[in-house]
Motif scaffolding. Structure first.
Motif, PDB file in Angstrom:
ATOM      1  N   ASP A  20     -21.960  -7.326   0.460  1.00 16.58           N
ATOM      2  CA  ASP A  20     -22.653  -7.519  -0.871  1.00 16.58           C
ATOM      3  C   ASP A  20     -20.939  -7.786  -1.805  1.00 16.58           C
ATOM      4  O   ASP A  20     -21.572  -7.839  -2.771  1.00 16.58           O
ATOM      5  N   ARG A  21     -19.882  -7.689  -1.024  1.00 13.00           N
ATOM      6  CA  ARG A  21     -19.039  -8.268  -2.093  1.00 13.00           C
ATOM      7  C   ARG A  21     -19.478  -9.544  -2.261  1.00 13.00           C
ATOM      8  O   ARG A  21     -19.702 -10.510  -1.607  1.00 13.00           O
ATOM      9  N   LEU A  22     -18.467  -9.504  -3.948  1.00 11.83           N
ATOM     10  CA  LEU A  22     -18.724 -11.224  -4.595  1.00 11.83           C
ATOM     11  C   LEU A  22     -16.931 -11.242  -4.077  1.00 11.83           C
ATOM     12  O   LEU A  22     -16.757 -10.888  -5.493  1.00 11.83           O
ATOM     13  N   PRO A  23     -16.508 -12.588  -3.494  1.00 21.36           N
ATOM     14  CA  PRO A  23     -14.987 -13.297  -3.392  1.00 21.36           C
ATOM     15  C   PRO A  23     -14.924 -13.753  -4.852  1.00 21.36           C
ATOM     16  O   PRO A  23     -15.139 -15.535  -4.899  1.00 21.36           O
ATOM     17  N   LEU A  24     -14.864 -13.601  -5.486  1.00 18.07           N
ATOM     18  CA  LEU A  24     -14.357 -14.807  -7.203  1.00 18.07           C
ATOM     19  C   LEU A  24     -13.104 -15.069  -6.920  1.00 18.07           C
ATOM     20  O   LEU A  24     -12.487 -14.982  -5.737  1.00 18.07           O
ATOM     21  N   GLY A  25     -13.498 -16.698  -7.976  1.00 18.34           N
ATOM     22  CA  GLY A  25     -12.471 -17.434  -7.843  1.00 18.34           C
ATOM     23  C   GLY A  25     -10.833 -17.081  -8.781  1.00 18.34           C
ATOM     24  O   GLY A  25     -10.709 -16.210  -9.629  1.00 18.34           O
ATOM     25  N   VAL A  26      -9.637 -18.216  -8.799  1.00 20.65           N
ATOM     26  CA  VAL A  26      -9.095 -18.241  -8.969  1.00 20.65           C
ATOM     27  C   VAL A  26      -8.785 -19.473 -10.003  1.00 20.65           C
ATOM     28  O   VAL A  26      -9.254 -20.344  -9.164  1.00 20.65           O
ATOM     29  N   ALA A  27      -7.957 -19.838 -10.914  1.00 21.35           N
ATOM     30  CA  ALA A  27      -7.166 -20.705 -11.835  1.00 21.35           C
ATOM     31  C   ALA A  27      -6.483 -21.275 -11.034  1.00 21.35           C
ATOM     32  O   ALA A  27      -5.266 -20.379 -12.228  1.00 21.35           O
ATOM     33  N   LYS A  28      -5.926 -22.403 -10.569  1.00 24.95           N
ATOM     34  CA  LYS A  28      -4.549 -21.933 -10.077  1.00 24.95           C
ATOM     35  C   LYS A  28      -4.840 -23.472 -11.685  1.00 24.95           C
ATOM     36  O   LYS A  28      -4.964 -23.941 -11.522  1.00 24.95           O
ATOM     37  N   PRO A  29      -2.860 -23.516 -11.912  1.00 24.49           N
ATOM     38  CA  PRO A  29      -2.489 -24.421 -12.273  1.00 24.49           C
ATOM     39  C   PRO A  29      -2.585 -25.757 -11.638  1.00 24.49           C
ATOM     40  O   PRO A  29      -2.232 -27.313 -12.573  1.00 24.49           O
ATOM     41  N   SER A  30      -2.451 -25.491 -10.265  1.00 22.50           N
ATOM     42  CA  SER A  30      -1.712 -27.010  -9.719  1.00 22.50           C
ATOM     43  C   SER A  30      -3.602 -27.882  -9.601  1.00 22.50           C
ATOM     44  O   SER A  30      -3.518 -29.344  -9.510  1.00 22.50           O
TER      45      SER A  30
END
Length: 632
Positions: free
Chosen positions: A171-181
């Motif tokens: 049930d866990r949703l692995p959310l993303g990240v906004a990396k500057p690179s």
């Protein structure tokens, strides 16, 4: 800047419609798989009705799709971001086994498997041997145990898959990240077409997982069905007797309901059902964690008050909305200049300028890491008991009780004996903590028994260290597969300590650090009012403090004795530290030359460089006096 009369839509008004669209995409994928199943099970008596959706094939596909969509409904009811933080798998079990969601998961998978089994059985031809009732003659009918075994096997498969679902926390949703690179190499990885292509590329892996789990469930059926045989047989008779002329006896058939055709059908149906479940879960997770954008714009860009809706999401009490809002803020800070300028220039808000609120929220999120570390291992604070209202003292209406001896009169010898008894009872009642004359004797008996037991233990095991002996036995069990749930692994404990409980999402802290660093760095060119520079010193000091504390905590975090593997790795915490260091490096590079104007001391900058592993600036030598020109 939004006028005061404009209604500020809450953040969930933009997130929920997007989640509904993503759910619809997943449901269409399951419908396509169900339609393929329906065509494959058609009898092909007629070319048109074997594939035409309005007919038997369409009804069969609808029931197959409904069987799979039950799992999607379960996912919608129970999805959550973040890890279930606890020290061991057994601790997680103790926390969640009484929850209604656990029972809901098991019942949903079992019912989905039962429904799939009935549709599959009804789709089989008459000569398959899988009909529920067989006709021995015109009026002699008998329940077919092959259909009972087939249904029981799929239900056992459903229970097994439910346990696996709970254990792996699907049930866990692995959310993303906004990396500057990633700004310069931004792709269309969030487009539906790209995600659909990625999903169909996962189908070989899904098929292989289905085969593995089919073998595991087959072994479970071989072990469990002999114990359930009588119960499921009688239960099936109970439901079919009102509709068929079945024998009155409940005796189980002598022969086992196994044949080549029935076993082949069970294997095929198990793989088909597992593909539906695994494909549905994979597609749901893949599409639900798309970037919070719509038509290449942030969700809140369609709001009448974009900054207000975004701030509403950042302050939301539910972790899911807060994580998505922080992810959107990081995307705005990286990819959308017009939204960044709107944050810089939004000054006339009720609770302060938009930038000040965003900065405060991000710093609070990062400071919560320190709070989580401080609370780790502490017992929960007891709930304060309700204060009872003061009771008015009643006026005495009768004389107090007499304290004279109870027994009066009689011979003096008897009176003396009774007086001594009264004194003894009074001493025990008034001062029960006083020593007893039997205590030394009892202590000697206990010490002697303990000595004898230690002698016996030493003769049997060769050691008199009871604690060490128990620990060695426990380590032997922990090295086996039965001890896996009881291991307090380094990664689990680190996540529990850093992210808090009951759930912790690393992307929340990573996106907060990246959002702060990118908003501050872009302010040099886009903040025409200069509001951001007032908070640069606070941001640098906070990031420095959190990086150093997290680094010290990780270095001093020891491996628990039950962690027999002893691997000191935690990628999630490492990603948080990397984000903090990258944010600090960006601020040092962009604002280092203006440190004195920003009221940053040399010590502040030195500590920031140490925390970010940033090299110290080398002194310039071109301004030094060349002494060689004075020679000769």
């Amino acid at each position: 800047m939004a006028p005061a009369s404009v209604r500020r839509p809450p953040y969930k008004d933009f997130l929920q419609p997007a989640l509904h669209r993503r759910f619809s995409t997943t449901a269409l994928i399951l419908l396509a798989i169900a339609y393929v199943y329906a065509i494959g099970l058609a009898r092909w008596n007629s070319f048109l009705w074997s594939w035409f959706p309005i007919g038997p094939t369409g009804f069969r596909a609808a029931f197959f799709w409904f069987s799979g969509s039950l799992i999607l409904i379960l996912r919608i009811a129970q999805y959550h971001p973040g890890y279930r933080t606890s020290d061991s798998a057994f601790d997680t079990f103790l926390k969640h086994w009484r929850n209604f969601s656990t029972l809901e998961t098991i019942v949903t998978y079992a019912f989905s498997a039962w429904l799939f089994a009935q549709v599959y059985l009804l789709s089989q031809p008459k000569d398959s041997g899988l009909e529920w009732v067989t006709y021995l003659s015109y009026d002699r009918q008998r329940l077919n145990e092959k259909a009972v075994l087939f249904t029981t096997h799929l239900v056992i498969l459903g229970v097994y898959q439910a346990i696996r679902h709970l254990y792996l926390d699907i049930d866990r949703l692995p959310l993303g990240v906004a990396k500057p690179s990633e700004k310069a190499v931004r792709s269309n990885s969030s487009d539906v077409g790209a995600l659909m292509k990625k999903f169909w590329g996962e189908m070989p892996i899904i098929f292989w997982q289905s085969l593995n789990q089919m073998l595991a469930s087959g072994i479970m059926t071989l072990v469990i069905y002999p114990f359930l045989r009588k119960a499921v047989w009688r239960l099936s008779l109970f439901f079919f007797r009102p509709f068929f002329n079945l024998p009155k006896t409940n005796y189980v058939p002598y022969s086992w309901p196994v044949s080549f055709k029935s076993v082949t059908s069970m294997i095929l149906a198990s793989v088909m059902l597992l593909i539906v479940w695994i494909a549905g879960n994979t597609a749901f997770t893949m599409f639900m964690v798309k970037e919070p954008t719509k038509d290449q714009r942030p969700f809140t860009s369609g709001s009448k008050d974009p900054n207000g809706s975004l701030l509403n999401g950042l302050r939301h009490r539910k972790l899911f909305y807060k994580c998505f809002a922080m992810w959107e803020l990081a995307l705005i800070a990286r990819d959308f200049p017009e939204r960044r300028k709107a944050i810089y220039e939004d000054l006339d808000r009720k609770d302060g300028p938009a930038w000040s609120q965003v900065c405060s929220i991000c710093l609070e999120v990062l400071k919560s890491l320190e709070t989580n570390i401080g609370n780790y291992g502490k017992a929960p604070e007891p709930v304060a008991a309700p204060v009872a209202p003061p009771v008015e003292e009643k006026v005495r209406t009768a004389p107090p009780l007499k304290e004279e001896p109870i027994y009066l009169g009689g011979p003096a010898r008897r009176r003396n004996f009774l007086t001594e008894v009264e004194k003894t009872v009074a001493q025990v009642a008034v001062a029960p903590g006083q020593g007893s004359p039997l205590k030394p004797f009892a202590r000697r008996v206990v010490d002697a028994a303990k000595h004898q037991l230690l002698e016996v233990q030493k003769a049997v095991t060769g050691t008199d260290d009871t604690a060490g002996l128990i620990r060695s036995w426990a380590l032997k069990g922990l090295h086996k597969w039965v001890g896996i749930p009881f291991r307090k692994e380094y990664r689990r404990r680190m996540l529990h300590a850093v992210l808090g409980s009951p759930y912790g999402e690393p992307s929340l802290y990573i996106n907060a650090a990246y959002a702060l660093s990118m908003l501050t760095s872009h302010s040099l060119q886009e903040d025409k009012y200069g509001n951001v520079q007032r908070d640069i010193a606070t941001i640098i000091r906070t990031l420095t403090n959190m990086t150093k504390k997290l680094d010290r905590f990780k270095e001093g975090f020891e491996v628990h004795w039950t962690d027999v593997e002893g691997t000191k790795e935690c990628p999630e915490v490492d990603a948080i530290m990397e984000a903090l260091r990258e944010a600090l490096t960006t601020l040092i590079v962009e604002f280092g030359p203006y440190a004195r104007d920003l009221r940053l001391t040399l010590t502040d900058m030195r500590l920031a460089r140490e925390a970010a592993n940033f090299p110290e600036p080398q002194p310039r030598m071109d301004h030094l006096l060349d002494l060689n020109q004075w020679k000769g």
